[in-house]
Design an enzyme around this catalytic site. Structure first.
Site, PDB file in Angstrom:
ATOM      1  N   ASN A 201       2.451   1.775  -6.975  1.00  0.00           N
ATOM      2  CA  ASN A 201       1.181   1.507  -5.999  1.00  0.00           C
ATOM      3  C   ASN A 201       0.547   0.188  -6.136  1.00  0.00           C
ATOM      4  OD1 ASN A 201       0.546   2.963  -8.613  1.00  0.00           O
ATOM      5  ND2 ASN A 201      -1.397   3.651  -7.464  1.00  0.00           N
TER       6      ASN A 201
ATOM      7  N   GLU B 145      -2.878  -1.464  -5.244  1.00  0.00           N
ATOM      8  CA  GLU B 145      -4.221  -1.479  -4.719  1.00  0.00           C
ATOM      9  C   GLU B 145      -4.745  -2.734  -4.407  1.00  0.00           C
ATOM     10  OE1 GLU B 145      -6.320   1.400  -7.164  1.00  0.00           O
ATOM     11  OE2 GLU B 145      -5.055   3.069  -6.603  1.00  0.00           O
TER      12      GLU B 145
ATOM     13  N   GLU C  18       5.660   4.738  -2.847  1.00  0.00           N
ATOM     14  CA  GLU C  18       6.599   5.485  -2.117  1.00  0.00           C
ATOM     15  C   GLU C  18       6.990   4.158  -0.942  1.00  0.00           C
ATOM     16  OE1 GLU C  18       4.146   7.048  -3.104  1.00  0.00           O
ATOM     17  OE2 GLU C  18       4.479   9.240  -2.688  1.00  0.00           O
TER      18      GLU C  18
ATOM     19  N   CYS D 199       2.970   8.508   3.631  1.00  0.00           N
ATOM     20  CA  CYS D 199       4.285   8.413   3.336  1.00  0.00           C
ATOM     21  C   CYS D 199       5.263   9.401   3.569  1.00  0.00           C
ATOM     22  CB  CYS D 199       4.018   8.362   1.625  1.00  0.00           C
ATOM     23  SG  CYS D 199       3.273   6.719   1.078  1.00  0.00           S
TER      24      CYS D 199
HETATM   25  N1  THU Z   1      -0.604   7.408  -4.535  1.00  0.00           N
HETATM   26  C1  THU Z   1       0.730   6.886  -4.369  1.00  0.00           C
HETATM   27  O1  THU Z   1       0.905   5.780  -4.669  1.00  0.00           O
HETATM   28  N2  THU Z   1       1.547   7.706  -4.247  1.00  0.00           N
HETATM   29  C2  THU Z   1       1.152   9.228  -3.781  1.00  0.00           C
HETATM   30  O2  THU Z   1       2.101   9.941  -3.674  1.00  0.00           O
HETATM   31  C3  THU Z   1      -0.191   9.366  -3.925  1.00  0.00           C
HETATM   32  C4  THU Z   1      -1.027   8.338  -4.176  1.00  0.00           C
HETATM   33  C5  THU Z   1      -1.574   6.138  -4.891  1.00  0.00           C
HETATM   34  C6  THU Z   1      -2.411   5.579  -3.836  1.00  0.00           C
HETATM   35  C7  THU Z   1      -3.727   5.005  -4.591  1.00  0.00           C
HETATM   36  O3  THU Z   1      -3.199   3.838  -5.159  1.00  0.00           O
HETATM   37  C8  THU Z   1      -3.761   6.067  -5.840  1.00  0.00           C
HETATM   38  O4  THU Z   1      -2.426   6.725  -5.951  1.00  0.00           O
HETATM   39  C9  THU Z   1      -4.853   7.048  -5.921  1.00  0.00           C
HETATM   40  O5  THU Z   1      -4.747   7.903  -4.661  1.00  0.00           O
END
Ligand code: THU
Length: 133
Positions: free
Chosen positions: A43, A45, A56, A90
């Site tokens: 992820n 941000e 994902e 996703c």
């Molecule tokens: N997040 C993911 O990368 N994948 C998931 O399946 C659920 C959530 C991330 C998004 C954000 O950066 C952090 O988790 C908190 O929601």
């Protein structure tokens, strides 16, 4: 090492590179493409919160960029007690390249926790036939 173990290893390594200073929740993902290659993502941000992207989605971008098309297996890995199942957006993005039978494995740092099919996670998915651009 089985293919699934290798996918979990790659998701875990990708998670180490997550940029998650706002949520503090680091996630790694690994996708297997139709031709058997593995693509990992984390992820990423952003200070403008809605602009962040999930692990994902990062992995999917890598897979498509490399010229692969189908997604045949998915691993999502995070810490914490709850299963880190893919968010709604996703699930829809994965559905673009996968089928309702595609396995989606949810893992923690200790290993595999639970497996679903994409169809279980996104029943009655929206789709319409169109040509590939
Ligand atoms: N997040 C993911 O990368 N994948 C998931 O399946 C659920 C959530 C991330 C998004 C954000 O950066 C952090 O988790 C908190 O929601």
């Amino acid at each position: 090492m089985s293919d699934l173990d290798e996918m979990i290893r790659l998701a875990k390594a990708a998670r180490e590179n997550a940029h998650a200073p706002y949520s503090g929740f680091r996630v790694g993902a690994c996708l297997r493409s139709g031709d058997g290659r593995l693509f990992a993502g984390c992820n990423v941000e952003n200070v403008s919160y809605p602009e962040g992207q999930c692990a994902e989605t990062s992995a999917l971008g890598a897979l498509v960029t490399a010229g692969a098309f189908e997604v045949t297996e998915v691993v999502v890995l995070a810490e914490g007690e709850r299963l880190c199942t893919p968010c709604g957006g996703c699930r829809q993005r994965l559905a673009e390249f996968a089928t309702s039978e595609t396995p989606v494995h949810i893992a923690g740092p200790e290993g595999l926790r639970r497996s679903f099919t994409l169809g279980e996670l996104l029943p009655e998915a929206f789709f319409f036939e169109r040509g590939r651009a």
